[in-house]
Design a protein around this motif. Structure first.
Motif, PDB file in Angstrom:
ATOM      1  N   ALA A  12       0.829  -1.195   0.000  1.00  0.00           N
ATOM      2  CA  ALA A  12       0.000   0.000   0.000  1.00  0.00           C
ATOM      3  C   ALA A  12       0.868   1.251   0.000  1.00  0.00           C
ATOM      4  O   ALA A  12       0.588   2.223  -0.676  1.00  0.00           O
ATOM      5  CB  ALA A  12      -0.911  -0.009   1.215  1.00  0.00           C
ATOM      6  N   ARG A  13       1.962   1.199   0.732  1.00  0.00           N
ATOM      7  CA  ARG A  13       2.837   2.363   0.842  1.00  0.00           C
ATOM      8  C   ARG A  13       3.485   2.677  -0.510  1.00  0.00           C
ATOM      9  O   ARG A  13       3.598   3.833  -0.912  1.00  0.00           O
ATOM     10  CB  ARG A  13       3.913   2.103   1.893  1.00  0.00           C
ATOM     11  N   VAL A  14       3.877   1.635  -1.217  1.00  0.00           N
ATOM     12  CA  VAL A  14       4.506   1.827  -2.514  1.00  0.00           C
ATOM     13  C   VAL A  14       3.571   2.600  -3.448  1.00  0.00           C
ATOM     14  O   VAL A  14       3.961   3.547  -4.107  1.00  0.00           O
ATOM     15  CB  VAL A  14       4.899   0.473  -3.142  1.00  0.00           C
ATOM     16  N   GLU A  15       2.309   2.205  -3.452  1.00  0.00           N
ATOM     17  CA  GLU A  15       1.353   2.890  -4.313  1.00  0.00           C
ATOM     18  C   GLU A  15       1.201   4.352  -3.905  1.00  0.00           C
ATOM     19  O   GLU A  15       1.108   5.239  -4.729  1.00  0.00           O
ATOM     20  CB  GLU A  15      -0.014   2.200  -4.252  1.00  0.00           C
ATOM     21  N   GLN A  16       1.192   4.577  -2.609  1.00  0.00           N
ATOM     22  CA  GLN A  16       0.979   5.931  -2.118  1.00  0.00           C
ATOM     23  C   GLN A  16       2.112   6.846  -2.538  1.00  0.00           C
ATOM     24  O   GLN A  16       1.919   8.037  -2.769  1.00  0.00           O
ATOM     25  CB  GLN A  16       0.855   5.918  -0.603  1.00  0.00           C
ATOM     26  N   GLU A  17       3.306   6.257  -2.653  1.00  0.00           N
ATOM     27  CA  GLU A  17       4.455   7.074  -3.010  1.00  0.00           C
ATOM     28  C   GLU A  17       4.275   7.731  -4.367  1.00  0.00           C
ATOM     29  O   GLU A  17       4.937   8.689  -4.707  1.00  0.00           O
ATOM     30  CB  GLU A  17       5.731   6.227  -2.985  1.00  0.00           C
ATOM     31  N   LYS A  18       3.375   7.210  -5.133  1.00  0.00           N
ATOM     32  CA  LYS A  18       3.165   7.799  -6.450  1.00  0.00           C
ATOM     33  C   LYS A  18       2.411   9.128  -6.373  1.00  0.00           C
ATOM     34  O   LYS A  18       2.390   9.867  -7.329  1.00  0.00           O
ATOM     35  CB  LYS A  18       2.391   6.822  -7.324  1.00  0.00           C
ATOM     36  N   GLU A  19       1.749   9.390  -5.247  1.00  0.00           N
ATOM     37  CA  GLU A  19       1.035  10.664  -5.060  1.00  0.00           C
ATOM     38  C   GLU A  19       0.129  11.011  -6.234  1.00  0.00           C
ATOM     39  O   GLU A  19       0.136  12.106  -6.749  1.00  0.00           O
ATOM     40  CB  GLU A  19       2.028  11.797  -4.818  1.00  0.00           C
ATOM     41  N   LYS A  20      -0.645  10.049  -6.621  1.00  0.00           N
ATOM     42  CA  LYS A  20      -1.514  10.272  -7.777  1.00  0.00           C
ATOM     43  C   LYS A  20      -2.840  10.886  -7.364  1.00  0.00           C
ATOM     44  O   LYS A  20      -3.294  10.724  -6.245  1.00  0.00           O
ATOM     45  CB  LYS A  20      -1.809   8.929  -8.449  1.00  0.00           C
ATOM     46  N   GLU A  21      -3.474  11.544  -8.335  1.00  0.00           N
ATOM     47  CA  GLU A  21      -4.862  11.934  -8.143  1.00  0.00           C
ATOM     48  C   GLU A  21      -5.696  10.988  -8.999  1.00  0.00           C
ATOM     49  O   GLU A  21      -5.282  10.598 -10.082  1.00  0.00           O
ATOM     50  CB  GLU A  21      -5.084  13.381  -8.567  1.00  0.00           C
TER      51      GLU A  21
END
Lengths: 589, 421
Positions: free
Chosen positions: A51-60
């Motif tokens: 989950a953290r890896v995905e969050q690092e992308k800071e996507k909208e």
């Protein structure tokens, strides 16, 4: 080699946690909205790595919704309602057919998924049963679990900082069946997938069409790791994925061994260096465009890695490709590494040596560059280093590529990715519920097979059992159609007509009408293809039968008299209007 | 830290291992398996072997400050979904994370301002009483006197508009912003709206020019900007949506967007500075009642024990008065008059929520006015009228004075003009 299968099949019911229909839209959306997601601590206090890896992308995330199939639940603006009882009944039925033991109390969980494919940031999933087995030609394959869960939103497109999703698919129930790693080879894998698929279709309650069934393959090798390959669309491809994954792991172990030999256990800790000035006048289109768009060229040295990044794992995929996949998860398009053909990129020898100098990379070292905005480029290189420092085959979830290879998607999800769906109380599963589910399943696949053999010849029974028309066949026979005629109409006549480019607009209603009129004696069997052709063109059965009405009774007797009782002659002239058996009787043979 | 047991459960011949979670249902054991899934087993017939213990970090819940010092703003915790976490015993979302945990859970907060946090209440907002408002006002006063730049109050959303109205009356002439904020999606969810709400609330409190009591929540369903609503005008208008809070009979006070460092006022507002006028005395003995078709006169009589009553009337501010002697109907006007005559002030608001009370138009309104019910031309919400009555009765007992205070605009709750848009 060990391989297990995970099968996801969409159910043909309404959505799982709201009362929307499961309808896929093919038009412009009715509404749109924008959201952000962030990982949160799970029940046990850890934040899941995946989950953290995905969050690092800071996507909208941008969502498109449809009035008829999306409500406030899909928009994450309202809590879920109770689980769709029909979906649960189907899953409990399948579980029992596979000799599984349903849990006595079911708990709906939230599986954190912050890639935007769920507006809530989690997928609701519920483990329904465990244990059990499937009989196969190579012995029993143990079933591990069956779960019911929500389908995710479908991705439309992805840009650097934005992902676009459609919400019509979100919330459609999925049954998820997982086997233990008892599958012995590629062919066996195919057999298991087919058997389970058959069992699911026999419920008559699964969705049809592309994307409605997905097979994930779990591959484990002795010295390698457990890999989940997601999204294999076609069964026949599964053996290929398994073969290639086994090979990939084998070769990857070779690369790892080589790295250990060169570096021991010491971890790489390279510093990212801004190489942008070196490429100020570059002929490399990729880099030039990146810089023009405001990006930076950042590079890192991979000590002692010379030649390894270019080493082929499976045709079309090198070790560098693996590193590149990790970099991509930070949002960049890919990496450029020193084992690549720089001529092809338009990178000059001077640029190469300046970059090497800037990074302090010697002949034994490799280096990696990315072109992107500074923050994103840094995260991408960090991902590359993290991956390069893993000196085993990492446990991953990978995406199935159409060519039989797979690409890294995310680390294999851990248990901290799950916490309870607090908006839905636990569901107690009683004996009554189980019996009801079994009854609704119509006794299951074995019972269905027995029934089909009772009314069709063995060849047609086998064919019907596997047919996607099975449910329609049962309905037609239930309404009084002759089984053999109904089966051959569905499996042969309609198939031939499809080759002619003809198709029934409303097959269920039209076939019901056809067999009802046949039952009324309006026409003979031989006329059916011709009448169906008319019906494909929009005619009612009666209209289509004009001029093809059955000649029987007194009329037939008159005809026999007129033609001097010549069976062959009458059949040649009136083949579509006379029933051979009836004619024989009329002639008195 | 909490300790959970690792166990092996044997049920119906099958063996499962995992962490034993507290179960809400006494007949079942709930196991969190290594796959992460939970499942329940009937206690009867299940064999349980203990395998050890696992420590679980459940957050500190302690108060604290960013950088160890008192911050520019104070973040005061008063419970609610915005400071919530999963509770194992019931499997429900419960308010128990201290504000410090919240601050830790909101990356980017430290870039907006320095802050210190303090937990005042840990409760569900539906459990609040006027006494809680008074205590909250006192705590806010203490912070203001110590010189903070602004105050953010983390609050449950159910009754946030009652508290915001109460604080608006209790804390007049505010020198700094007091911003209430909550979440419609709990803070344990990746999709929580609380993060953006809190960031915007903190920005409005630390950097914004508006020194009033406000409520800062999502302006729309998008994770975009927030609206700051005037404390006496705001009302929760949806059970679940992120944009549940609306200003009634008024535009919002401002648009707040911390990413672009904007607090854009839509209305005239009170600026920073000045000296706080503090009065948190409050009556706990006021009733807010709904009239409805078939309401019984005896029900009104049963309100005689209250010190004040607010009626949420129908339409323009009506109750069954039965001027045409319709069959079945029983007027409650004489009963309301009896309350007034016994010294209990009775105020009128409208259950239409939007629009102004006008008791001149129909007979029912006129007889209500004759009976001494006031509220004519007030464009307040029923909740604000109720809160105001609690506050007015806290320091005023005389009927005439109470009526005069109630009908005078104190904190933007009554305006003279009904604007078209």
């Amino acid at each position: 080699m060990k391989c297990g299968l995970e099968i996801h099949q969409r159910l043909d019911t309404g959505k799982l946690f709201c009362r929307c229909p499961s309808a896929i839209a093919e038009r412009e959306p009715d509404f749109r909205f924008r959201r952000k997601l962030r990982a949160s601590a799970g029940e046990t206090g850890e934040v899941d790595f995946a989950a953290r890896v995905e969050q690092e992308k800071e996507k909208e995330f941008h969502y498109e919704g449809f009035a008829e199939s999306c409500c406030l639940v899909e928009a994450d603006e309202e809590p879920p309602q109770e689980m769709n009882p029909e979906a649960l009944r189907i899953v409990l039925g399948v579980a029992q057919q596979l000799h599984m033991e349903p849990f006595e109390q079911l708990h709906v969980m939230r599986k954190i998924v912050v890639d935007g494919s769920n507006t809530s940031g989690f997928q609701r999933t519920c483990l329904v049963a465990a244990g059990g087995y499937l009989e196969t030609s190579r012995g029993r394959v143990r079933m591990s679990t069956v779960a019911v869960e929500e389908e995710s939103a479908g991705i439309v497109s992805e840009e650097a900082h934005v992902k676009n999703y459609r919400l019509d698919r979100l919330g459609i129930p999925l049954i998820e069946l997982a086997t233990e790693p008892d599958i012995v080879d590629a062919e066996h894998c195919k057999e298991v997938a087919e058997k389970i698929g058959l069992m699911l279709r026999a419920t008559g309650k699964v969705a049809r069409g592309i994307g409605t069934i997905r097979q994930d393959v779990n591959v484990s090798t002795e010295d390698g790791a457990r890999i989940e390959i997601k999204g294999a669309q076609e069964l026949r491809m599964i053996p290929l994925y398994v073969e290639k994954e086994v090979l990939r792991q084998e070769r990857l172990l070779g690369v790892v061994a080589e790295i250990r030999k060169r570096l021991g256990d010491s971890a790489l800790k390279p510093k990212a260096v801004d190489l942008t000035p070196i490429f100020a006048k570059t002929q490399c289109g990729l880099i030039r465009k990146g810089i023009e768009a405001g990006g930076h060229v950042l590079g890192i040295k991979l000590e002692g890695h010379a030649g390894l990044l270019g080493r082929e794992l499976i045709p079309g995929r090198r070790y560098g490709t693996e590193l590149s996949d990790y970099a991509k998860s930070a949002g960049v398009k890919g990496i450029i590494h020193s084992d690549e053909d720089f001529d092809k990129y338009g990178i000059s020898a001077q640029e190469d040596s300046a970059a090497r100098k800037g990074l302090g990379a010697g002949e034994e070292d490799a280096y990696v560059m990315v072109v992107a905005q500074r923050g994103m480029a840094q995260r991408a290189l960090q991902m590359v280093v993290e991956r390069a420092n893993v000196r085993v085959v990492p446990a991953e979830t990978r995406k199935a590529n159409p060519d039989g290879t797979s690409s890294y998607m995310r680390p294999l999800a851990g248990r901290s990715r799950m916490y309870p769906e607090t908006d839905i109380p636990p569901i107690a599963v009683g004996k009554g519920m189980l019996e009801e589910a079994m009854a609704a399943a119509g006794g299951g696949l074995e019972e269905k097979e027995r029934k089909l053999r009772g009314m069709l010849n063995p060849e047609m029974a086998g064919r019907m059992l596997k047919s996607r028309n099975l449910q329609l066949f049962e309905e037609l026979v239930g309404a009084g159609a002759e089984p053999m005629l109904a089966a051959s109409t569905l499996e042969q006549t309609l198939v031939e007509m499809r080759r002619e480019g003809l198709e029934l607009g409303r097959p269920r209603e039209q076939l019901m009408e056809l067999f009802a009129e046949y039952g009324n004696g309006l026409f003979v069997k031989a006329a059916i293809p011709e009448i169906l052709r008319g019906m494909c063109r929009g005619k009612r059965a009666r209209e289509a039968a004009e001029g093809l009405e059955r000649i029987g009774g007194a009329e037939l007797k008159r005809l026999v008299k007129e033609k001097g009782g010549d069976f062959g002659k009458i059949m040649r002239e009136y083949r579509l209007r006379v029933d051979a058996k009836e004619l024989k009787e009329a002639i008195g043979r | 830290m909490e300790r959970l047991k690792r166990v092996r459960i044997t049920s119906k011949g099958k063996v499962f291992e995992g962490l034993l979670l507290p179960s809400a249902d006494r007949d079942f054991l709930v196991l969190k398996m290594d796959s992460g899934y939970n499942a329940g087993f009937r206690k009867e017939g299940a064999k349980v072997e203990e395998l050890g213990e696992v420590k679980v970090d459940v957050g500190s819940g302690k108060d604290g400050a960013s950088g160890g010092k008192r911050g520019e703003i104070a973040i005061l915790g008063m419970g609610g979904t915005v400071c919530s976490r999963v509770e194992y015993k019931t499997g429900a979302v419960f308010p128990s994370i201290g504000p410090e945990d919240l601050a830790r859970n909101i990356p980017g907060l430290e870039k907006i301002c320095s802050f210190h946090t303090r937990e005042i209440f840990s409760m569900l907002s539906e459990d609040m009483t006027p006494q809680h408002w008074a205590e909250a006002a006192e705590e806010i006063r203490k912070e203001i006197e110590k010189g903070v730049q602004g105050i953010v109050v983390l609050h449950g959303t159910d009754t946030m508009h009652y508290t915001s109205a109460a604080l608006s009356f209790m804390l007049r002439n505010l020198p700094v912003p007091v911003v209430l904020v909550g979440a419609q999606r709990s803070s344990d969810r990746p999709s929580t709206d609380g993060r953006i709400n809190v960031l915007n609330a903190c920005f409005a409190a630390a950097r914004g020019p508006i020194a009033e009591v406000g409520v800062c929540m999502h302006a729309g369903t998008d994770d975009d900007f927030c609206h700051l609503h005037r404390g006496t005008r705001v009302r929760k208008m949806h059970t679940t949506r992120r944009d549940a809070f609306h200003s009634i009979n008024s535009p919002p006070l401002a648009r707040v967007d911390y990413r672009n460092e904007i607090v854009e006022p839509y209305l005239q507002f009170r600026g920073r500075g000045g000296k706080l006028r503090f009065d948190n005395r409050v009556s706990e003995n006021v009733a807010l009642v709904y009239t409805h078709p078939g309401v019984k006169p005896e029900f009104i009589d049963s309100l005689a024990g209250y010190d004040g009553v607010v009626v949420a009337g129908t339409g323009l501010g009506h109750v069954p008065a039965n001027p045409f002697n319709a069959k079945y109907t029983r007027s409650i006007v004489p009963n309301l008059k009896a309350l007034v005559d016994s010294g209990i002030p009775v105020a009128m608001a409208s259950q239409c929520i939007s629009g102004r009370v006008n008791m001149n138009v129909y007979t029912a309104g006129r007889v209500l006015q004759e009976a001494g019910v006031f509220g004519h031309l007030a464009d307040w919400t029923p909740e604000t009228a109720y809160v105001k009555m609690c506050w007015v009765l806290g320091h005023e007992k005389k009927m005439e004075k109470v009526r005069e205070e109630m009908m005078r605009d104190i904190a933007g709750e009554i305006t003279g003009r009904s604007e078209i848009a």
